[in-house]
Design an enzyme around this catalytic site. Structure first.
Site, mmCIF file in Angstrom:
data_model
loop_
_atom_site.group_PDB
_atom_site.id
_atom_site.type_symbol
_atom_site.label_atom_id
_atom_site.label_comp_id
_atom_site.label_asym_id
_atom_site.label_seq_id
_atom_site.Cartn_x
_atom_site.Cartn_y
_atom_site.Cartn_z
ATOM 1 N N GLU A 1 1.320 -1.149 0.093
ATOM 2 C CA GLU A 1 0.110 -0.234 -0.417
ATOM 3 C C GLU A 1 0.932 0.917 -0.010
ATOM 4 O OE1 GLU A 1 -2.913 -0.456 2.732
ATOM 5 O OE2 GLU A 1 -4.309 -2.625 1.495
HETATM 6 C C1 HEC Z 1 -3.166 1.137 -1.679
HETATM 7 C C2 HEC Z 1 -4.606 1.117 -0.945
HETATM 8 C C3 HEC Z 1 -5.115 1.320 -0.203
HETATM 9 C C4 HEC Z 1 -4.546 2.816 0.911
HETATM 10 C C5 HEC Z 1 -3.509 3.137 0.339
HETATM 11 C C6 HEC Z 1 -5.084 2.579 2.372
HETATM 12 N N1 HEC Z 1 -5.882 1.391 2.280
HETATM 13 FE FE1 HEC Z 1 -8.240 1.252 3.556
HETATM 14 N N2 HEC Z 1 -8.065 -0.583 3.129
HETATM 15 C C7 HEC Z 1 -7.336 -0.999 1.536
HETATM 16 C C8 HEC Z 1 -7.940 -2.072 1.856
HETATM 17 C C9 HEC Z 1 -7.371 -3.088 0.082
HETATM 18 C C10 HEC Z 1 -8.864 -2.731 2.408
HETATM 19 C C11 HEC Z 1 -9.418 -4.049 2.917
HETATM 20 C C12 HEC Z 1 -7.645 -4.621 3.457
HETATM 21 C C13 HEC Z 1 -8.449 -5.958 4.002
HETATM 22 O O1 HEC Z 1 -9.606 -6.287 4.264
HETATM 23 O O2 HEC Z 1 -7.725 -6.825 4.411
HETATM 24 C C14 HEC Z 1 -8.336 -1.412 3.713
HETATM 25 C C15 HEC Z 1 -9.239 -1.761 4.873
HETATM 26 C C16 HEC Z 1 -9.756 -0.073 5.477
HETATM 27 C C17 HEC Z 1 -10.914 0.206 5.999
HETATM 28 C C18 HEC Z 1 -11.293 -0.883 6.259
HETATM 29 C C19 HEC Z 1 -12.920 -0.546 6.887
HETATM 30 C C20 HEC Z 1 -13.681 -1.760 6.608
HETATM 31 O O3 HEC Z 1 -14.891 -1.671 7.099
HETATM 32 O O4 HEC Z 1 -13.638 -2.347 7.101
HETATM 33 C C21 HEC Z 1 -10.209 1.392 6.576
HETATM 34 C C22 HEC Z 1 -10.703 2.273 8.072
HETATM 35 C C23 HEC Z 1 -9.415 1.851 6.273
HETATM 36 N N3 HEC Z 1 -8.225 0.663 5.452
HETATM 37 C C24 HEC Z 1 -8.762 3.558 6.295
HETATM 38 C C25 HEC Z 1 -7.023 3.445 5.578
HETATM 39 C C26 HEC Z 1 -6.725 4.937 6.192
HETATM 40 C C27 HEC Z 1 -7.377 5.466 6.894
HETATM 41 C C28 HEC Z 1 -5.905 5.387 5.205
HETATM 42 C C29 HEC Z 1 -4.240 5.663 5.051
HETATM 43 C C30 HEC Z 1 -3.635 6.021 6.584
HETATM 44 C C31 HEC Z 1 -5.482 3.011 4.057
HETATM 45 N N4 HEC Z 1 -6.965 3.346 4.550
HETATM 46 C C32 HEC Z 1 -5.517 3.659 3.124
HETATM 47 C C33 HEC Z 1 -6.852 0.044 0.925
HETATM 48 C C34 HEC Z 1 -5.834 1.170 1.016
#
Ligand code: HEC
Ligand code: HEC
Ligand code: HEC
Ligand code: HEC
Ligand SMILES: [Ca+2]
Ligand SMILES: [Ca+2]
Lengths: 327, 327
Positions: free
Chosen positions: B120
Site C-alpha cells: 500500500e
Molecule cells: C493502496 C490502497 C489503500 C490505501 C493507500 C489505504 N487503504 Fe484502507 N484499505 C484498503 C484495502 C484493500 C482494505 C481492505 C483490506 C482488508 O480488509 O484486508 C482497506 C481497509 C480499510 C479500512 C477498513 C474498513 C472496513 O470496513 O473494514 C479502513 C477504515 C481504512 N482502510 C482506512 C484507511 C486509512 C486511514 C488509510 C491511510 C492511512 C488507508 N486506508 C490507506 C486499501 C487502501
C-alpha cells in the site's frame, strides 16, 4: 561585459525600465458561470478519465499541495516515470501558453493532452467520452451546462479550463504590500524584493504570476547541467536557438511547488535561487543575499483556492470499466 | 429444510425477531474536537505518508467516490495489485471491527496498517514519523492538538481515526422513511425493503450501517466461486470454521461502492443481489424481486461528507524526500 548586454536586452524586451513595479497583484476569481466551474471541478477530480480509473488531474496537480505532485517527475499510468516536473495549475491562466515548452496555446487546448497521453492518464479520447456518456449524472449535468452540445472533447476541456481559471491565489502578503500595506513585509523580505529587482530576476519573472510572460534559455550565462533529456521550445519551433528555452515559470506559491526546475533537481528553494543567479545572470549571490531573496519569494504564497471536494456521479452497470492492470 | 435452520439461527443470533426495524438511522456526526478532526483530515489526504509521496488514504478511499477506489483490487506502491477490494471508510465507525477479516479492533488500530504495508503506502512507521516531524506546519499543529505528546504513531492514528469518525452519511431517503416520512420511498422501493427483510437479507445486513454487525461465511448455502485467494477470518482466529468468513459489509451508499464483494467481481448491483440470494440463502430471486431489492438498496445513499480540501503544510529543504521510483 556579457552581463550588462543581457540585462539591457531583457529590459528592452520587457519594457521593465518604465514599469512602476514588475509584479502585479493577483485578482480574486470572478465566477460568471458557476455551473460550468462545478462541472469542470468534477472532471478535474475524475479518475475515470484515466485508463486505470485511478489517476485524475488532481493526482499530479494536487490542490492540497499547491497544484503540484511534489515529485521530481510525475507518476503516470502503470507507475511510469514522467519526463518532466509537473508545473502548478495555480494561476496558470496568467501563462502566455501552457507546458514548459508552450506547446499548448490555451488551458482548453492543454487539457486534452494528459487524458490520452500514454504516460499520464492513458485513455484514448473516444474511450474517455464513452465513459462519461455512460454515467447518467454526467449526461444530465452536461446537458444543463452545454445544452445540445452534449459530452464532447470540446465541452469536457472547456469545463476543465473554466474551472482552472478560478484557481488563482490572491492576497499573498506580497500583494498586500503592493496594495500599499508596507507592514505586510518584514525588512528582510523588502530587502529581498529589492534584490530580486536589482539583481535582474524580475527581468524574466514578472507580471501578476511573477513568471509566465516569456520564454528564456535555461543556462543563459552558464550551462545548466541536467540528465533530463527535455530540450524545450526547439521541439515546438524547430529553431536551434530555442534549444533549452523554456517558459519562465511562475514564482507565485513557490514555497509550495517544490521540487524546482523542469527536472525537479532540487527541493531547496535557496539553492534554486543560487542556481538561477549563476546560470541565468552569471553571478554569485552572497549567502545573505540568497536568504533575503528566498525570504521574499515565500511572501508570494497566496490564499489557496477553497475547494469543496466534488461528489462524483456513480457509474452504472453499463459504464465501461477501468482497466487498472492493463499495460 | 436447510434454509429454515439457517434463518432461525441467524434470527436467534441477532435478536431480530424482537426489533421493530432491523436497520437504524445514521445520526449526523457530532464533532467535539474540531482541531483534531482537521489534523486527521490533513493526514488522510497526506501523500507524504507514503514512500512515493504519491498515495494517501484518499487515493484508495476517495471521498469523491463514496470512500472507495471503484477498482476490483487497489493500486498500491509501484502499481502493485492489491489483494482485496477496498471497503469504504464511510460509516466505518459502525463496524464491529476493521478489515474484511476484522483483524483490527478499532479505527485507530487500523490506520497504522496501510502506511507501512509494502503493497500500500510502503513507508515504515519511523520514516513516516520522521517526515511529519520535519514539516514545521505539522510540528505546530500536533503540539496544539496533542500538547507534549508530539508526533507519534499513536497521535497520528488517533487524529486519522477521529477524522474518520466524522465520515457518516445521514439523511438518506431510507433514513427519512425510517423517521416517519413514508413518501420518501416509492412503492417499488418499499416493496424492495419488504423483500430485503422477508428474504432474509436483514438477518446479516442490519444495524445503522446495514452491515458491520457480525461475521458470516461467504457461500453459506452454495460455494462462492472466486480466484481471489483471501480466506477471511481463519487467518485471524486460526479456526477452520472461520474459513471464508468475512465481516458482513455495510450496504450504506452501496450504489457508490462498486465493484462488489471482497474480490470486486461485479460492478452490477443487481447481480450482487442475485448472487447473495443464491450463495447465502440458497434461493433464486425473480427478476422483478431482484430489481425491487436493488431499488431499495439505492435509497441507502446518504448525504456525503462535505469536505473542504485541506491545504497541507509545505516540506522544507530538510524534510526527507519521497522516493517515487524506489522499489
Ligand atoms: C493502496 C490502497 C489503500 C490505501 C493507500 C489505504 N487503504 Fe484502507 N484499505 C484498503 C484495502 C484493500 C482494505 C481492505 C483490506 C482488508 O480488509 O484486508 C482497506 C481497509 C480499510 C479500512 C477498513 C474498513 C472496513 O470496513 O473494514 C479502513 C477504515 C481504512 N482502510 C482506512 C484507511 C486509512 C486511514 C488509510 C491511510 C492511512 C488507508 N486506508 C490507506 C486499501 C487502501
Ligand atoms: C501523470 C501526471 C499528470 C496528470 C495526470 C496530469 N498532468 Fe498536467 N502536467 C503534468 C506534467 C508533467 C506537465 C508538464 C508537461 C510539459 O510541460 O511538457 C503538466 C502540465 C500541465 C499544465 C501546464 C501548466 C503550465 O504552466 O505550463 C496544465 C494547465 C495542466 N498540466 C493541467 C492538467 C489537467 C487539466 C489534467 C487532467 C485532465 C492534468 N494536467 C493531468 C503532469 C500531469
Ligand atoms: C534570463 C531569464 C531568467 C532570469 C534572469 C532568472 N530566471 Fe528564474 N527561471 C527562468 C527560467 C527559464 C526558469 C525555468 C528553468 C528550468 O526549470 O529549466 C526559471 C526558474 C526559476 C525558479 C524555479 C521555478 C520552478 O517552479 O521550478 C526559481 C525559484 C527562479 N527561477 C528564481 C529566480 C531568481 C531568484 C532569479 C534571480 C536571482 C531568477 N530566477 C532569474 C528564467 C530566469
Ligand atoms: C448469511 C449472511 C448474509 C446474508 C443472508 C446476506 N448477506 Fe449480503 N453479504 C454477506 C457477506 C459476508 C458479504 C461479503 C461477502 C464477500 O464479499 O466475500 C455480503 C455482501 C453483500 C453485498 C456486496 C457488498 C459490498 O460492498 O461488496 C451486497 C450488495 C449484499 N451482500 C446484499 C445482500 C442482499 C440483497 C441479501 C439478500 C438477498 C444478502 N446480502 C444476504 C452476508 C450475507
Ligand atoms: Ca516544481
Ligand atoms: Ca466495493
Amino acid at each position: 561585459m556579457r552581463r550588462t548586454i543581457v540585462a539591457t536586452t531583457l529590459l528592452a524586451v520587457t519594457g521593465l525600465a518604465h514599469a512602476a513595479e514588475p509584479i502585479q497583484v493577483i485578482e480574486p476569481a470572478t465566477i460568471t458561470n458557476p455551473e460550468m466551474v462545478e462541472l469542470g471541478k468534477k472532471l478535474f477530480f475524475e479518475p475515470r478519465l484515466s485508463k486505470s480509473g485511478f489517476l485524475s488531474c488532481n493526482s499530479c496537480h494536487n490542490l492540497s499541495l499547491g497544484g503540484v505532485d511534489i515529485l521530481p517527475t510525475s507518476i503516470g499510468h502503470n507507475w511510469q516515470e514522467g519526463p518532466i516536473n509537473a508545473p502548478t495549475v495555480l494561476n496558470a491562466k496568467y501563462m502566455l501558453a501552457q507546458f514548459w515548452d508552450g506547446r499548448a496555446a490555451t488551458l482548453q487546448e492543454q487539457a486534452a493532452g494528459p487524458i490520452a497521453n500514454p504516460k499520464e492518464m492513458a485513455l484514448e479520447h473516444e474511450l474517455a467520452l464513452d465513459v462519461l456518456r455512460a454515467i447518467p449524472g454526467y449526461q444530465a449535468e452536461f446537458s444543463e451546462v452545454f445544452g445540445d452540445k452534449g459530452i464532447t472533447l470540446d465541452t469536457v476541456t472547456e469545463a476543465i479550463a473554466t474551472f482552472e481559471e478560478t484557481l488563482v491565489t490572491p492576497n499573498s502578503r506580497f500583494d498586500q504590500y503592493l496594495n500599499g500595506d508596507k507592514e505586510a513585509l518584514s525588512t528582510a523580505e523588502q530587502e529581498g524584493y529589492a534584490l530580486f529587482k536589482s539583481k535582474g530576476c524580475a527581468a524574466c519573472h514578472n507580471g501578476p504570476a511573477v513568471g509566465g510572460t516569456m520564454y528564456q534559455k535555461m543556462g543563459l550565462m552558464q550551462p545548466f547541467v541536467t540528465s533530463n533529456p527535455a530540450q524545450g521550445r526547439v521541439d515546438v519551433t524547430g529553431k536551434e536557438h530555442d534549444r533549452m528555452v523554456f517558459k519562465v515559470p511562475t514564482l507565485r506559491n513557490i514555497e509550495l511547488t517544490y521540487p524546482y526546475f523542469h527536472d525537479g533537481s532540487t527541493y531547496d528553494l535557496k539553492e534554486a535561487v543560487i542556481v538561477m543567479q549563476r546560470v541565468q545572470l552569471g553571478q554569485e549571490l552572497t549567502d545573505q543575499e540568497a536568504d533575503r531573496i528566498t525570504d521574499f519569494l515565500k511572501t508570494l504564497t497566496g490564499e489557496q483556492p477553497q475547494i469543496t471536494l466534488p461528489i462524483l456521479p456513480p457509474s452504472v452497470a453499463g459504464t465501461p470499466k477501468p482497466q487498472p492492470f492493463a499495460k
